[in-house]
Motif scaffolding. Structure first.
Motif, short mmCIF file in Angstrom:
data_model
loop_
_atom_site.label_atom_id
_atom_site.label_comp_id
_atom_site.label_asym_id
_atom_site.label_seq_id
_atom_site.Cartn_x
_atom_site.Cartn_y
_atom_site.Cartn_z
N VAL A 53 -5.90 5.52 -6.00
CA VAL A 53 -4.72 6.15 -5.40
C VAL A 53 -4.62 7.63 -5.74
O VAL A 53 -5.25 8.12 -6.69
CB VAL A 53 -3.42 5.44 -5.86
N HIS A 97 -5.16 2.20 -10.44
CA HIS A 97 -4.17 1.19 -10.82
C HIS A 97 -4.89 -0.15 -10.93
O HIS A 97 -5.58 -0.57 -10.01
CB HIS A 97 -3.06 1.10 -9.78
N ASN A 123 -5.04 12.08 -9.03
CA ASN A 123 -5.81 10.87 -8.73
C ASN A 123 -5.62 9.87 -9.85
O ASN A 123 -5.48 10.25 -11.02
CB ASN A 123 -7.28 11.21 -8.55
N PRO A 157 0.79 -1.22 0.00
CA PRO A 157 0.00 0.00 0.00
C PRO A 157 0.83 1.28 0.00
O PRO A 157 0.41 2.27 -0.56
CB PRO A 157 -0.83 -0.12 1.28
N ALA A 201 -6.64 -0.50 -7.41
CA ALA A 201 -6.27 0.41 -6.34
C ALA A 201 -6.65 1.83 -6.74
O ALA A 201 -6.31 2.28 -7.83
CB ALA A 201 -4.77 0.32 -6.06
N ILE A 257 2.84 7.25 -3.61
CA ILE A 257 1.43 6.91 -3.85
C ILE A 257 0.74 6.77 -2.50
O ILE A 257 1.24 6.11 -1.59
CB ILE A 257 1.31 5.56 -4.61
N GLU A 258 -0.42 7.39 -2.37
CA GLU A 258 -1.29 7.19 -1.21
C GLU A 258 -2.47 6.35 -1.69
O GLU A 258 -3.18 6.74 -2.62
CB GLU A 258 -1.79 8.52 -0.67
N VAL A 259 -2.66 5.21 -1.10
CA VAL A 259 -3.73 4.31 -1.49
C VAL A 259 -4.99 4.65 -0.69
O VAL A 259 -4.96 4.67 0.54
CB VAL A 259 -3.34 2.83 -1.26
N HIS A 260 -6.09 4.90 -1.41
CA HIS A 260 -7.37 5.18 -0.77
C HIS A 260 -8.16 3.91 -0.54
O HIS A 260 -8.83 3.76 0.48
CB HIS A 260 -8.18 6.16 -1.61
N ASP A 261 -8.10 2.98 -1.49
CA ASP A 261 -8.84 1.75 -1.35
C ASP A 261 -8.32 0.72 -2.34
O ASP A 261 -7.74 1.08 -3.37
CB ASP A 261 -10.33 1.97 -1.60
N ILE A 262 -8.51 -0.55 -2.03
CA ILE A 262 -8.15 -1.65 -2.92
C ILE A 262 -9.34 -2.60 -3.01
O ILE A 262 -9.91 -2.99 -1.99
CB ILE A 262 -6.91 -2.42 -2.42
N SER A 265 2.08 1.13 -3.84
CA SER A 265 1.21 0.55 -4.87
C SER A 265 2.03 -0.21 -5.91
O SER A 265 1.67 -0.28 -7.06
CB SER A 265 0.37 1.63 -5.54
#
Length: 119
Positions: free
Chosen positions: A75, A92, A89, A8, A73, A59-64, A11
């Protein structure tokens, strides 16, 4: 549901989770755009990304979201080159086989901003 083998914080796939036949598709028309095939090219891409951004790309992951075959993902990517910064934004998309990422697609929401920043 399978937890995709991505970290995370970045990513990206670690060397142990990527087969030698991995394919990494980076959208756009910039210096970093293109298709990278095999571990050496994919990890070379990450090296170039870090070089161009002076190590600031992250990368900042918001949700997977994931199942046995795919992971998506959501991100936000950031990077700085000199006096110019990019925050974008992105989505991926990972194809997963036997617990390994075998293919990746980059889908930035503002391709023009990414192309301008990385060119």
């Amino acid at each position: 549901m399978v937890t995709p083998p991505i970290r995370p914080a970045t990513s990206t796939c670690s060397p142990n989770c990527s087969p030698t036949t991995i394919v990494w598709h980076v959208a756009g028309r910039s210096e970093i755009s293109g298709d990278y095939k095999g571990r050496d090219q994919v990890f070379g891409f990450f090296g170039k990304l870090m070089e161009l951004s002076g190590g600031t790309a992250k990368i900042e992951v918001h949700d997977i979201l994931a199942n046995d075959d795919h992971a998506v993902a959501i991100v936000t990517g950031t990077a700085t080159r000199g006096e110019v910064s990019l925050t974008g934004n992105d989505v991926h998309i990972f194809h997963v086989r036997n617990g390994q990422v075998v293919e990746f697609w980059d889908s930035p929401l503002d391709q023009y901003a990414g192309d301008e920043f990385w060119s």
